[in-house]
Design a protein around this motif. Structure first.
Motif, PDB file in Angstrom:
ATOM      1  N   PHE A  60       0.828  -1.184   0.000  1.00 44.85           N
ATOM      2  CA  PHE A  60       0.000   0.000   0.000  1.00 44.85           C
ATOM      3  C   PHE A  60       0.874   1.250   0.000  1.00 44.85           C
ATOM      4  CE2 PHE A  60      -3.769  -2.277   0.571  1.00 44.85           C
ATOM      5  CZ  PHE A  60      -3.702  -3.137   1.667  1.00 44.85           C
ATOM      6  N   LYS A  61       0.394   2.287  -0.641  1.00 46.97           N
ATOM      7  CA  LYS A  61       0.941   3.617  -0.441  1.00 46.97           C
ATOM      8  C   LYS A  61       0.077   4.324   0.604  1.00 46.97           C
ATOM      9  CE  LYS A  61       0.748   5.054  -4.690  1.00 46.97           C
ATOM     10  NZ  LYS A  61       0.912   5.969  -5.858  1.00 46.97           N
ATOM     11  N   THR A  62       0.641   5.341   1.220  1.00 51.70           N
ATOM     12  CA  THR A  62      -0.137   6.154   2.148  1.00 51.70           C
ATOM     13  C   THR A  62      -0.172   7.581   1.645  1.00 51.70           C
ATOM     14  OG1 THR A  62       1.781   6.666   3.542  1.00 51.70           O
ATOM     15  CG2 THR A  62       0.520   4.699   4.097  1.00 51.70           C
ATOM     16  N   GLY A  63      -1.168   8.315   2.079  1.00 53.51           N
ATOM     17  CA  GLY A  63      -1.282   9.705   1.674  1.00 53.51           C
ATOM     18  C   GLY A  63      -2.134  10.491   2.640  1.00 53.51           C
ATOM     19  N   THR A  64      -2.100  11.803   2.499  1.00 50.53           N
ATOM     20  CA  THR A  64      -2.912  12.707   3.305  1.00 50.53           C
ATOM     21  C   THR A  64      -3.357  13.869   2.432  1.00 50.53           C
ATOM     22  OG1 THR A  64      -1.621  12.176   5.290  1.00 50.53           O
ATOM     23  CG2 THR A  64      -2.989  14.138   5.387  1.00 50.53           C
ATOM     24  N   VAL A  65      -4.626  14.226   2.537  1.00 54.32           N
ATOM     25  CA  VAL A  65      -5.147  15.405   1.846  1.00 54.32           C
ATOM     26  C   VAL A  65      -5.968  16.223   2.835  1.00 54.32           C
ATOM     27  CG1 VAL A  65      -5.210  14.310  -0.430  1.00 54.32           C
ATOM     28  CG2 VAL A  65      -7.239  14.222   1.049  1.00 54.32           C
TER      29      VAL A  65
ATOM     30  N   MET B  52      -4.004   1.869  -3.336  1.00 53.73           N
ATOM     31  CA  MET B  52      -3.347   0.916  -4.224  1.00 53.73           C
ATOM     32  C   MET B  52      -3.982   1.035  -5.609  1.00 53.73           C
ATOM     33  SD  MET B  52      -2.943  -3.229  -3.700  1.00 53.73           S
ATOM     34  CE  MET B  52      -1.690  -3.049  -2.443  1.00 53.73           C
ATOM     35  N   GLY B  53      -3.165   0.953  -6.643  1.00 55.65           N
ATOM     36  CA  GLY B  53      -3.673   0.899  -8.011  1.00 55.65           C
ATOM     37  C   GLY B  53      -3.810   2.247  -8.680  1.00 55.65           C
TER      38      GLY B  53
ATOM     39  N   LEU C 189     -11.618   5.850  -9.637  1.00 60.35           N
ATOM     40  CA  LEU C 189     -11.499   5.883  -8.183  1.00 60.35           C
ATOM     41  C   LEU C 189     -12.558   5.034  -7.492  1.00 60.35           C
ATOM     42  CD1 LEU C 189     -10.139   7.162  -5.651  1.00 60.35           C
ATOM     43  CD2 LEU C 189     -11.858   8.996  -5.819  1.00 60.35           C
ATOM     44  N   VAL C 190     -12.102   4.227  -6.540  1.00 61.08           N
ATOM     45  CA  VAL C 190     -12.967   3.514  -5.602  1.00 61.08           C
ATOM     46  C   VAL C 190     -12.537   3.943  -4.202  1.00 61.08           C
ATOM     47  CG1 VAL C 190     -13.671   1.275  -4.688  1.00 61.08           C
ATOM     48  CG2 VAL C 190     -13.241   1.534  -7.145  1.00 61.08           C
ATOM     49  N   VAL C 191     -13.473   4.446  -3.414  1.00 57.61           N
ATOM     50  CA  VAL C 191     -13.184   4.851  -2.034  1.00 57.61           C
ATOM     51  C   VAL C 191     -13.814   3.817  -1.106  1.00 57.61           C
ATOM     52  CG1 VAL C 191     -13.447   6.635  -0.273  1.00 57.61           C
ATOM     53  CG2 VAL C 191     -13.131   7.286  -2.677  1.00 57.61           C
TER      54      VAL C 191
ATOM     55  N   GLY D  36      -7.678  -2.674 -12.487  1.00 58.49           N
ATOM     56  CA  GLY D  36      -7.574  -1.370 -13.121  1.00 58.49           C
ATOM     57  C   GLY D  36      -8.215  -0.219 -12.383  1.00 58.49           C
ATOM     58  N   TYR D  37      -8.353  -0.353 -11.064  1.00 56.80           N
ATOM     59  CA  TYR D  37      -8.945   0.716 -10.268  1.00 56.80           C
ATOM     60  C   TYR D  37      -7.921   1.294  -9.290  1.00 56.80           C
ATOM     61  CZ  TYR D  37     -13.341  -1.139 -12.018  1.00 56.80           C
ATOM     62  OH  TYR D  37     -14.357  -1.563 -12.838  1.00 56.80           O
TER      63      TYR D  37
END
Length: 305
Positions: free
Chosen positions: A15-20, A32-33, A37-39, A62-63
């Protein structure tokens, strides 16, 4: 947006991690991927890695799958007094979609995440092409069960216990044995992996997380915990769901009985598909991932023809 490599491993990769910044708060997530977009929205007592079986499969198809920490659970959230009601959680998700894409997204929600996914589709149907809801039926169905279904009344004891001021102390006692017991009761015969439970307990040890998680339940019954500025959204959450929906529920769910999902069709304006998954309890997506993944991928393929 900050997105970095995380070192969070799963069978399908890392997994990658992120913050917005979204809706006035830092929203941390794993992802991932690449692609549409799928949330994926987690529930209680849980974390984004609850979707560790779904994310690699969806990424391979592909998502781009983003699983955020829900309000109050995030390692970057500052503990506060809320609000934690469904209306603000719905706002959070719509704002997150705006930060991540300019095209309609699909929402996958488990437990509280299912409630939020339905609400977000009502609030912003133009931003959401479809939703997958797991383990919690519509508010109308669940509310009726609380009034008429003695079995569900007994299953839902914890909702009422959480209204008490001693709830924090009781849940935290003996290193959160309460949470471990809930998982065992809600998914009978299935054992949560030790490393998953350790991560969940670690999250609940952080200041403010337990109070926030219980705040979700308390705000359902205590108007003083409901923000006046969210009144209009709160009313709208009772409207019919305006997007295609896949609903999944474990046949052996010890938290919310599968019988409470019967007759939900009238709450949905477009395609509605319901599956009761055998040999699965409340954490159906972890207990029967192959079945759940197949149904989700079939549903997504119809939304992206």
């Amino acid at each position: 947006m900050d997105t970095t490599g995380s070192g969070l491993a799963t069978q399908g990769g890392e997994f990658k991690t992120g913050t917005v910044q979204a809706n006035g708060r830092d929203v941390s997530f794993i992802e991932m991927g690449r692609g549409p977009l799928v949330v994926a929205l987690h529930g209680f007592p849980d974390l984004p890695r609850t979707f560790r079986h779904q994310m690699p499969q969806l990424a391979a198809a592909g998502y781009r799958v983003v699983a955020p920490f829900m309000r109050g659970y995030s390692p970057t959230d500052a503990p506060d007094e809320g609000p934690f009601e469904a209306a603000i959680l719905v706002q959070d998700v719509v704002a997150l979609i705006d930060q991540l894409t300019d095209r309609p997204a699909v929402l996958i929600g488990h437990d509280w995440g299912a409630t939020v996914a339905r609400g977000a589709s009502i609030l912003a149907p133009e931003k959401i092409s479809g939703i997958v809801c797991m383990s919690v039926p519509t508010a109308e169905n669940f509310g009726r069960a609380l009034v008429t279904n003695p079995s569900q009344q007994r299953r839902s004891w914890y909702v009422f216990f959480f209204q008490l001021p001693i709830a924090e102390m009781a849940v935290a006692h003996n290193d959160f044995a309460f949470i471990e017991q809930l998982w065992q009761e809600w998914s009978p015969g299935w054992n949560c992996p030790e490393e998953v439970m350790a991560e969940i307990k670690g999250a609940f040890r952080r200041p403010g997380v337990l109070k926030a998680a219980l705040g979700y339940y308390r705000s359902q019954f205590n108007p003083s915990l409901q923000h006046p500025g969210l009144a209009e959204i709160r009313k709208r959450l009772a409207e019919p769901i305006p997007v295609p929906t896949l609903y999944l529920h474990g046949a052996d769910d010890g938290c919310i009985g599968a019988e409470t999902t019967e007759g939900m069709e009238g709450a949905f304006l477009h395609d509605f598909e319901r599956h009761i998954i055998p040999s699965a309890g409340h954490f159906v997506h972890q207990e029967q991932p192959e079945t759940v993944n197949r149904l989700i991928l079939n549903f997504l393929s119809r939304q992206h023809k």
